[in-house]
Structure formats: structure tokens, C-alpha cells
Design a protein around this motif. Structure first.
Motif, short mmCIF file in Angstrom:
data_model
loop_
_atom_site.label_atom_id
_atom_site.label_comp_id
_atom_site.label_asym_id
_atom_site.label_seq_id
_atom_site.Cartn_x
_atom_site.Cartn_y
_atom_site.Cartn_z
N THR A 102 25.53 44.25 53.34
CA THR A 102 26.95 44.23 53.66
C THR A 102 27.75 43.90 52.40
O THR A 102 27.56 42.85 51.80
CB THR A 102 27.25 43.17 54.75
OG1 THR A 102 26.47 43.45 55.90
CG2 THR A 102 28.73 43.15 55.10
N VAL A 103 28.63 44.81 52.02
CA VAL A 103 29.46 44.61 50.83
C VAL A 103 30.59 43.65 51.18
O VAL A 103 31.35 43.90 52.12
CB VAL A 103 30.02 45.95 50.30
CG1 VAL A 103 30.99 45.72 49.16
CG2 VAL A 103 28.88 46.85 49.86
N ILE A 104 30.70 42.55 50.43
CA ILE A 104 31.78 41.59 50.68
C ILE A 104 32.89 41.73 49.64
O ILE A 104 33.98 41.23 49.84
CB ILE A 104 31.26 40.14 50.76
CG1 ILE A 104 30.49 39.75 49.50
CG2 ILE A 104 30.40 39.95 51.99
CD1 ILE A 104 30.06 38.29 49.47
N TRP A 105 32.60 42.40 48.53
CA TRP A 105 33.62 42.68 47.52
C TRP A 105 33.17 43.86 46.68
O TRP A 105 32.00 43.98 46.33
CB TRP A 105 33.85 41.46 46.62
CG TRP A 105 35.00 41.68 45.68
CD1 TRP A 105 36.32 41.50 45.95
CD2 TRP A 105 34.93 42.15 44.33
NE1 TRP A 105 37.07 41.83 44.84
CE2 TRP A 105 36.23 42.23 43.83
CE3 TRP A 105 33.87 42.52 43.50
CZ2 TRP A 105 36.53 42.66 42.55
CZ3 TRP A 105 34.16 42.94 42.22
CH2 TRP A 105 35.49 43.00 41.75
N ARG A 106 34.10 44.76 46.38
CA ARG A 106 33.82 45.91 45.54
C ARG A 106 34.99 46.10 44.57
O ARG A 106 36.14 46.05 44.99
CB ARG A 106 33.66 47.17 46.39
CG ARG A 106 33.36 48.43 45.60
CD ARG A 106 33.30 49.67 46.49
NE ARG A 106 32.43 49.55 47.62
CZ ARG A 106 31.13 49.88 47.65
NH1 ARG A 106 30.57 50.37 46.57
NH2 ARG A 106 30.42 49.74 48.74
N GLN A 107 34.68 46.27 43.30
CA GLN A 107 35.71 46.50 42.30
C GLN A 107 36.39 47.83 42.60
O GLN A 107 35.72 48.85 42.74
CB GLN A 107 35.09 46.51 40.91
CG GLN A 107 36.08 46.55 39.79
CD GLN A 107 35.40 46.44 38.43
OE1 GLN A 107 34.23 46.14 38.33
NE2 GLN A 107 36.16 46.65 37.40
N SER A 108 37.71 47.82 42.71
CA SER A 108 38.42 49.03 43.08
C SER A 108 38.50 50.05 41.95
O SER A 108 38.45 51.24 42.17
CB SER A 108 39.82 48.69 43.59
OG SER A 108 40.53 47.99 42.60
N GLU A 109 38.63 49.57 40.72
CA GLU A 109 38.70 50.48 39.56
C GLU A 109 37.84 49.90 38.46
O GLU A 109 37.98 48.73 38.13
CB GLU A 109 40.12 50.57 39.04
CG GLU A 109 41.12 51.12 39.99
CD GLU A 109 42.52 51.13 39.40
OE1 GLU A 109 42.67 50.90 38.20
OE2 GLU A 109 43.45 51.37 40.16
#
Length: 93
Positions: free
Chosen positions: A84-91
Motif C-alpha cells: 500500500t503506497v502511503i506517499w508518492r513523489q508527484s514530480e
């Protein structure tokens, strides 16, 4: 938790502390930034970086604490052990 960086480095660790901090400049300085930092206890290295000379990787040791944040050396993805991804860099930076 699992942490993954753009250079391929993947780590498994446990969150120790999360706090608000800053970049050490005076509040009046236009370059002043506040950000959230997490202290993580490294459990094991899943994959070393794909490139040589990675600053973070050079001093990582199992069962040691390290700091990660959204200020520098930003992880690409932070996820739970179940994926489960709890944070992903948007750019990418």
C-alpha cells in the motif's frame, strides 16, 4: 515501511519519529523552509542504488537510524509492507 528512491535504492525500515523541522536558516531569510522529516530505523536493504556514489547509501547500516524528508534526498515512494503506497513523489526533482 518500504522506501524507494529514484536511483533504485530500496530500504525496509520502521518509523521512529516524525517531526516538523526547518533548513536552519533564519525565518526572515527568503530561502527558509519548514518541512516534515521522519527518522527511520533501517531493517534491511532490499536493493542498493543503481548508481555509484550515493551519499545516503554510503553510511547506511542495519539497525541504525537515518533521516528522510521532503527537503533533500527525497524518496520516490513510501509504502507499507503489503504494498500500500502511503506517499508518492508527484514530480521527479
Amino acid at each position: 515501511m518500504m522506501l524507494e528512491w529514484e536511483n533504485g535504492l530500496k530500504l525496509a525500515g520502521k518509523s521512529d519519529t516524525i517531526s516538523e523541522t526547518d533548513n536552519g536558516l533564519e525565518v526572515a531569510d527568503e530561502r527558509f523552509q519548514e518541512y516534515i522529516a521522519a527518522i527511520v530505523k533501517l531493517e534491511y536493504i532490499i536493493q542498493p542504488p543503481l548508481t555509484q556514489g550515493d551519499e545516503l547509501f554510503r553510511w547506511l547500516q542495519q539497525d541504525e537510524l537515518f533521516e528522510t524528508s521532503l527537503y533533500s534526498d527525497i524518496p520516490k515512494i513510501i509504502s507499507l509492507e503489503d504494498g500500500t503506497v502511503i506517499w508518492r513523489q508527484s514530480e521527479p526533482r
